[in-house]
Design a protein around this motif. Sequence first.
Motif, PDB file in Angstrom:
ATOM      1  N   PRO A 173      12.184   5.749  -0.253  1.00 12.71           N
ATOM      2  CA  PRO A 173      12.223   6.743   0.828  1.00 12.71           C
ATOM      3  C   PRO A 173      10.844   7.274   1.179  1.00 12.71           C
ATOM      4  CG  PRO A 173      13.931   7.197  -0.776  1.00 12.71           C
ATOM      5  CD  PRO A 173      13.106   6.087  -1.344  1.00 12.71           C
ATOM      6  N   TYR A 174       9.964   7.383   0.177  1.00 10.93           N
ATOM      7  CA  TYR A 174       8.638   7.933   0.436  1.00 10.93           C
ATOM      8  C   TYR A 174       7.688   6.890   1.008  1.00 10.93           C
ATOM      9  CZ  TYR A 174      10.713  11.569  -2.320  1.00 10.93           C
ATOM     10  OH  TYR A 174      11.570  12.529  -2.760  1.00 10.93           O
ATOM     11  N   ALA A 175       8.100   5.609   0.916  1.00 12.79           N
ATOM     12  CA  ALA A 175       7.233   4.542   1.423  1.00 12.79           C
ATOM     13  C   ALA A 175       7.615   4.134   2.840  1.00 12.79           C
ATOM     14  CB  ALA A 175       7.306   3.339   0.487  1.00 12.79           C
ATOM     15  N   VAL A 176       8.756   4.688   3.328  1.00 11.16           N
ATOM     16  CA  VAL A 176       9.267   4.266   4.633  1.00 11.16           C
ATOM     17  C   VAL A 176       8.243   4.362   5.770  1.00 11.16           C
ATOM     18  CG1 VAL A 176      10.890   4.916   6.466  1.00 11.16           C
ATOM     19  CG2 VAL A 176      11.710   4.487   4.158  1.00 11.16           C
ATOM     20  N   PRO A 177       7.511   5.488   5.896  1.00 11.55           N
ATOM     21  CA  PRO A 177       6.558   5.551   7.009  1.00 11.55           C
ATOM     22  C   PRO A 177       5.531   4.422   6.981  1.00 11.55           C
ATOM     23  CG  PRO A 177       6.574   7.624   5.769  1.00 11.55           C
ATOM     24  CD  PRO A 177       7.557   6.731   5.133  1.00 11.55           C
ATOM     25  N   GLY A 178       4.986   4.146   5.814  1.00 13.72           N
ATOM     26  CA  GLY A 178       4.002   3.073   5.691  1.00 13.72           C
ATOM     27  C   GLY A 178       4.591   1.728   6.053  1.00 13.72           C
ATOM     28  N   ILE A 179       5.832   1.495   5.596  1.00  9.13           N
ATOM     29  CA  ILE A 179       6.496   0.226   5.876  1.00  9.13           C
ATOM     30  C   ILE A 179       6.738   0.088   7.380  1.00  9.13           C
ATOM     31  CG2 ILE A 179       8.596  -1.115   5.516  1.00  9.13           C
ATOM     32  CD1 ILE A 179       8.826   0.242   2.758  1.00  9.13           C
ATOM     33  N   LEU A 180       7.233   1.169   7.998  1.00  8.66           N
ATOM     34  CA  LEU A 180       7.519   1.130   9.436  1.00  8.66           C
ATOM     35  C   LEU A 180       6.251   0.874  10.238  1.00  8.66           C
ATOM     36  CD1 LEU A 180      10.160   3.922  10.102  1.00  8.66           C
ATOM     37  CD2 LEU A 180      10.440   1.451  10.194  1.00  8.66           C
ATOM     38  N   THR A 181       5.182   1.588   9.871  1.00  9.95           N
ATOM     39  CA  THR A 181       3.927   1.424  10.603  1.00  9.95           C
ATOM     40  C   THR A 181       3.481  -0.035  10.567  1.00  9.95           C
ATOM     41  OG1 THR A 181       3.354   3.624   9.841  1.00  9.95           O
ATOM     42  CG2 THR A 181       1.612   2.355  10.854  1.00  9.95           C
ATOM     43  N   GLY A 182       3.473  -0.604   9.363  1.00 11.40           N
ATOM     44  CA  GLY A 182       3.043  -1.991   9.221  1.00 11.40           C
ATOM     45  C   GLY A 182       3.939  -2.956   9.959  1.00 11.40           C
ATOM     46  N   THR A 183       5.267  -2.699   9.898  1.00  8.24           N
ATOM     47  CA  THR A 183       6.208  -3.595  10.547  1.00  8.24           C
ATOM     48  C   THR A 183       6.029  -3.596  12.061  1.00  8.24           C
ATOM     49  OG1 THR A 183       7.797  -3.113   8.808  1.00  8.24           O
ATOM     50  CG2 THR A 183       8.643  -4.188  10.777  1.00  8.24           C
ATOM     51  N   VAL A 184       5.975  -2.394  12.639  1.00  7.32           N
ATOM     52  CA  VAL A 184       5.831  -2.317  14.091  1.00  7.32           C
ATOM     53  C   VAL A 184       4.529  -2.983  14.540  1.00  7.32           C
ATOM     54  CG1 VAL A 184       5.681  -0.787  16.074  1.00  7.32           C
ATOM     55  CG2 VAL A 184       7.222  -0.234  14.214  1.00  7.32           C
ATOM     56  N   LEU A 185       3.461  -2.757  13.761  1.00  4.66           N
ATOM     57  CA  LEU A 185       2.175  -3.361  14.086  1.00  4.66           C
ATOM     58  C   LEU A 185       2.265  -4.890  14.066  1.00  4.66           C
ATOM     59  CD1 LEU A 185      -0.347  -1.677  14.634  1.00  4.66           C
ATOM     60  CD2 LEU A 185      -1.193  -2.387  12.394  1.00  4.66           C
ATOM     61  N   LYS A 243      16.219   0.719 -13.054  1.00  2.54           N
ATOM     62  CA  LYS A 243      14.986   0.427 -12.328  1.00  2.54           C
ATOM     63  C   LYS A 243      15.236   0.370 -10.826  1.00  2.54           C
ATOM     64  CE  LYS A 243      10.783  -1.936 -12.539  1.00  2.54           C
ATOM     65  NZ  LYS A 243       9.764  -2.330 -13.452  1.00  2.54           N
ATOM     66  N   TRP A 244      16.309  -0.345 -10.419  1.00  2.00           N
ATOM     67  CA  TRP A 244      16.595  -0.462  -8.989  1.00  2.00           C
ATOM     68  C   TRP A 244      16.980   0.886  -8.393  1.00  2.00           C
ATOM     69  CZ3 TRP A 244      15.601  -2.384  -4.632  1.00  2.00           C
ATOM     70  CH2 TRP A 244      16.459  -2.182  -3.534  1.00  2.00           C
ATOM     71  N   GLN A 245      17.810   1.679  -9.118  1.00  2.00           N
ATOM     72  CA  GLN A 245      18.162   3.020  -8.623  1.00  2.00           C
ATOM     73  C   GLN A 245      16.916   3.858  -8.408  1.00  2.00           C
ATOM     74  OE1 GLN A 245      20.875   4.102 -11.773  1.00  2.00           O
ATOM     75  NE2 GLN A 245      22.653   3.961 -10.405  1.00  2.00           N
ATOM     76  N   THR A 246      15.972   3.732  -9.329  1.00  2.00           N
ATOM     77  CA  THR A 246      14.722   4.471  -9.193  1.00  2.00           C
ATOM     78  C   THR A 246      13.981   4.058  -7.930  1.00  2.00           C
ATOM     79  OG1 THR A 246      14.544   4.578 -11.584  1.00  2.00           O
ATOM     80  CG2 THR A 246      12.538   4.982 -10.320  1.00  2.00           C
ATOM     81  N   ILE A 247      13.858   2.731  -7.744  1.00  2.00           N
ATOM     82  CA  ILE A 247      13.134   2.246  -6.567  1.00  2.00           C
ATOM     83  C   ILE A 247      13.853   2.670  -5.293  1.00  2.00           C
ATOM     84  CG2 ILE A 247      12.431   0.167  -5.332  1.00  2.00           C
ATOM     85  CD1 ILE A 247      12.158  -1.178  -8.097  1.00  2.00           C
ATOM     86  N   ARG A 248      15.173   2.517  -5.318  1.00  2.00           N
ATOM     87  CA  ARG A 248      15.984   2.782  -4.140  1.00  2.00           C
ATOM     88  C   ARG A 248      15.943   4.266  -3.743  1.00  2.00           C
ATOM     89  NH1 ARG A 248      18.068   4.167  -0.728  1.00  2.00           N
ATOM     90  NH2 ARG A 248      20.046   3.895   0.362  1.00  2.00           N
ATOM     91  N   SER A 264       4.658   9.520 -11.337  1.00  2.00           N
ATOM     92  CA  SER A 264       5.536  10.516 -11.962  1.00  2.00           C
ATOM     93  C   SER A 264       6.936  10.495 -11.349  1.00  2.00           C
ATOM     94  CB  SER A 264       4.919  11.901 -11.822  1.00  2.00           C
ATOM     95  OG  SER A 264       4.635  12.170 -10.466  1.00  2.00           O
ATOM     96  N   PHE A 265       7.045  10.168 -10.042  1.00  2.00           N
ATOM     97  CA  PHE A 265       8.354  10.054  -9.392  1.00  2.00           C
ATOM     98  C   PHE A 265       9.224   9.052 -10.150  1.00  2.00           C
ATOM     99  CE2 PHE A 265       7.710  11.619  -4.793  1.00  2.00           C
ATOM    100  CZ  PHE A 265       6.820  12.589  -5.221  1.00  2.00           C
ATOM    101  N   ARG A 266       8.598   7.932 -10.480  1.00  2.00           N
ATOM    102  CA  ARG A 266       9.341   6.871 -11.170  1.00  2.00           C
ATOM    103  C   ARG A 266       9.701   7.310 -12.588  1.00  2.00           C
ATOM    104  NH1 ARG A 266       5.133   4.584  -8.430  1.00  2.00           N
ATOM    105  NH2 ARG A 266       5.672   3.121  -6.791  1.00  2.00           N
ATOM    106  N   GLU A 267       8.733   7.906 -13.264  1.00  2.00           N
ATOM    107  CA  GLU A 267       8.947   8.287 -14.662  1.00  2.00           C
ATOM    108  C   GLU A 267      10.097   9.276 -14.799  1.00  2.00           C
ATOM    109  OE1 GLU A 267       5.024   9.627 -15.446  1.00  2.00           O
ATOM    110  OE2 GLU A 267       4.247   7.567 -15.467  1.00  2.00           O
ATOM    111  N   GLU A 274       0.821  -1.205   0.000  1.00  2.00           N
ATOM    112  CA  GLU A 274       0.000   0.000   0.000  1.00  2.00           C
ATOM    113  C   GLU A 274       0.857   1.257   0.000  1.00  2.00           C
ATOM    114  OE1 GLU A 274      -2.746  -0.439   3.227  1.00  2.00           O
ATOM    115  OE2 GLU A 274      -3.852  -1.980   2.137  1.00  2.00           O
ATOM    116  N   ALA A 275       1.965   1.218   0.778  1.00  2.00           N
ATOM    117  CA  ALA A 275       2.847   2.388   0.851  1.00  2.00           C
ATOM    118  C   ALA A 275       3.484   2.667  -0.505  1.00  2.00           C
ATOM    119  CB  ALA A 275       3.922   2.159   1.911  1.00  2.00           C
ATOM    120  N   LEU A 276       3.919   1.613  -1.198  1.00  2.00           N
ATOM    121  CA  LEU A 276       4.560   1.799  -2.500  1.00  2.00           C
ATOM    122  C   LEU A 276       3.557   2.324  -3.527  1.00  2.00           C
ATOM    123  CD1 LEU A 276       6.707  -1.473  -2.731  1.00  2.00           C
ATOM    124  CD2 LEU A 276       7.566   0.844  -2.408  1.00  2.00           C
ATOM    125  N   GLU A 277       2.316   1.817  -3.422  1.00  4.22           N
ATOM    126  CA  GLU A 277       1.314   2.204  -4.411  1.00  4.22           C
ATOM    127  C   GLU A 277       0.913   3.675  -4.304  1.00  4.22           C
ATOM    128  OE1 GLU A 277      -1.551  -0.831  -3.681  1.00  4.22           O
ATOM    129  OE2 GLU A 277      -0.742  -2.160  -5.229  1.00  4.22           O
TER     130      GLU A 277
END
Lengths: 282, 289
Positions: A185-197, A175-180, A163-166, A155-158
């Motif tokens: 970086p913009y998905a980190v909060p969502g990932i952290l929230t889910g992980t801690v939960l 592709k990997w540099q783009t993701i990295r 446009s960020f990717r493009e 969900e965080a990645l989606e």
Amino acid sequence: MSSAKTRQNIAFFILGLATLVVVVPIIFTIIYVTIKGIGAVNWEFLTAEPRDGMKEGGIFPAIVGTIALVIGTMFFSLPLGVLAAIYLVEYAKDNFFTRLIKLCVVNLSGVPSIVYGLFGFGLFVLLLNLGKSIIAGSLTLAIMSLPVIITATKEALETVPASFREISLSLGATKWQTIRNCVLPYAVPGILTGTVLSLSRAAGETAPILFTVVCFWMSYLPQSAFDQAMALPYHLYTIATQVPNIPSKIIFGTAFVLIAIVFLMNLVSIIIRAHFRKKKLW
Amino acid sequence: MFKKIREFIIESCIRLSGLLVILFVILIFLLLLKESLSLFGVYPIKDFLFGTKWLPVSEPPKFGIIPLVLGSIFVTIGAIIICVPLGVATAMFIAEVAPPTLKHILKSLVEILASIPSVVLGFIGIVWLGPFLKETFHLNTGMCGLTGSLLLAFMALPTIISISEDAITGVPKSYREAAFGLGATRWQTLWRILLPAASSGIMASIMLGIGRVIGETMVVLMVTGNSPILPHSILQPLRTLTATIAGEMGETVSGSDHYLALFATGLILFIITFIINFIAEVYLQRTRK
């Protein structure tokens, strides 16, 4: 018209009543455990070993065991879950293989915790010969935590705009540099929230660790990941059901500490979410 | 060149992680299946599935899972009767009736409920709910199916409330506006328009709730009295599939028939929850469309 209005008032009253029936026991449970348990909690209770057949002393080894399990679980499930989610969002085409992965994530989230326990016991403890150990338990809990981490990361990645990717790709990044650099970086909060939960859930689980980690009592703290350990939820289970004549103060104290740890982790995830939401750039 | 290699390695890792998710599900299934087949080599599958006696340590042992299946069904039906109306009503209240602040508080409370470890609720069942029910209904023991049902209902509530609430809130705004435009009250709109429109989401939430109830272990192990006999009523001690595995695995010798029978019980559980989750997913897909 007024009869329709009356009917609405009656209906909303009933809905409110149902909500009250749901909410009151929640508040009751929290207050009940807190009032009965907080008195037992002091420095000695948190830092001493159980003594005299669990009837005195503290719960330090159980706290250590639970923390070790949470760290171990994170070690295995975070990289795997994040990478799997990256695959689903960034790489996967809409084909049979992708649909199969999604179905498996759904299925994993529905597998009963005791079946994870059986699986961990059969695979990690016996087949891979890890024995009853922190590592076997962490692996079991990690597989159980995967679906939550994958779903949260997905969900965080989606939500990161396409446009960020493009832009990044158009500047010649791989592709990997783009993701990295432009997506993760913009998905980190969502990932952290889910992980801690998901980790807070793992901290409170008993069934998956029954046959894979826990022992009733240890005279020493676990020295490595291949040692057995005590754990808070299992400790609460044993002193509440298996050992007679444990002072209720100690049992409630243990329940209170367990709830407190789980709530604290939930609070952390809420704070992370709120903190990053304020700083959101788009 | 180096960049290309790095890219390749990372992409391989990412693909491998996706593959591993499938592998875990297959591994769980295969492991349970392998041990179950070993059991059916020495103990007829017919006697396992249709036997009415679970006597794992008698001589000869009997591994009939009907009492355990019935135990699970009794407790689950009890829980569902309690939590479905309560959960859906609460979801309706949160979605359409409660003012914003109250809504926020209620949602947080539901999240708190979801995070309470099951072993703590089991403990509450032992020290408070069990004795309370025994007193109130003059039961022989408070450690019975009903105590389990009540606590399980409680545990399934967050799933039912949050998914149903999402489904009701997710109904397109135009539905509401059209109903209000025709002079319907908020209740009429909620009851006749929003609820039917959200029905697949609500069904999904109920299925997921059922899955949660059937799979829950610690609460039923602690409060349902642990007696693996054919249950006749929810007011007597019984034992579920999950509690049997959790309660007996520690006493078995690995590789023994008893050990294998518990894996076979796990396989039955795995299949049941797989089907339930699949149905829930079908309903959820329908909601998304």
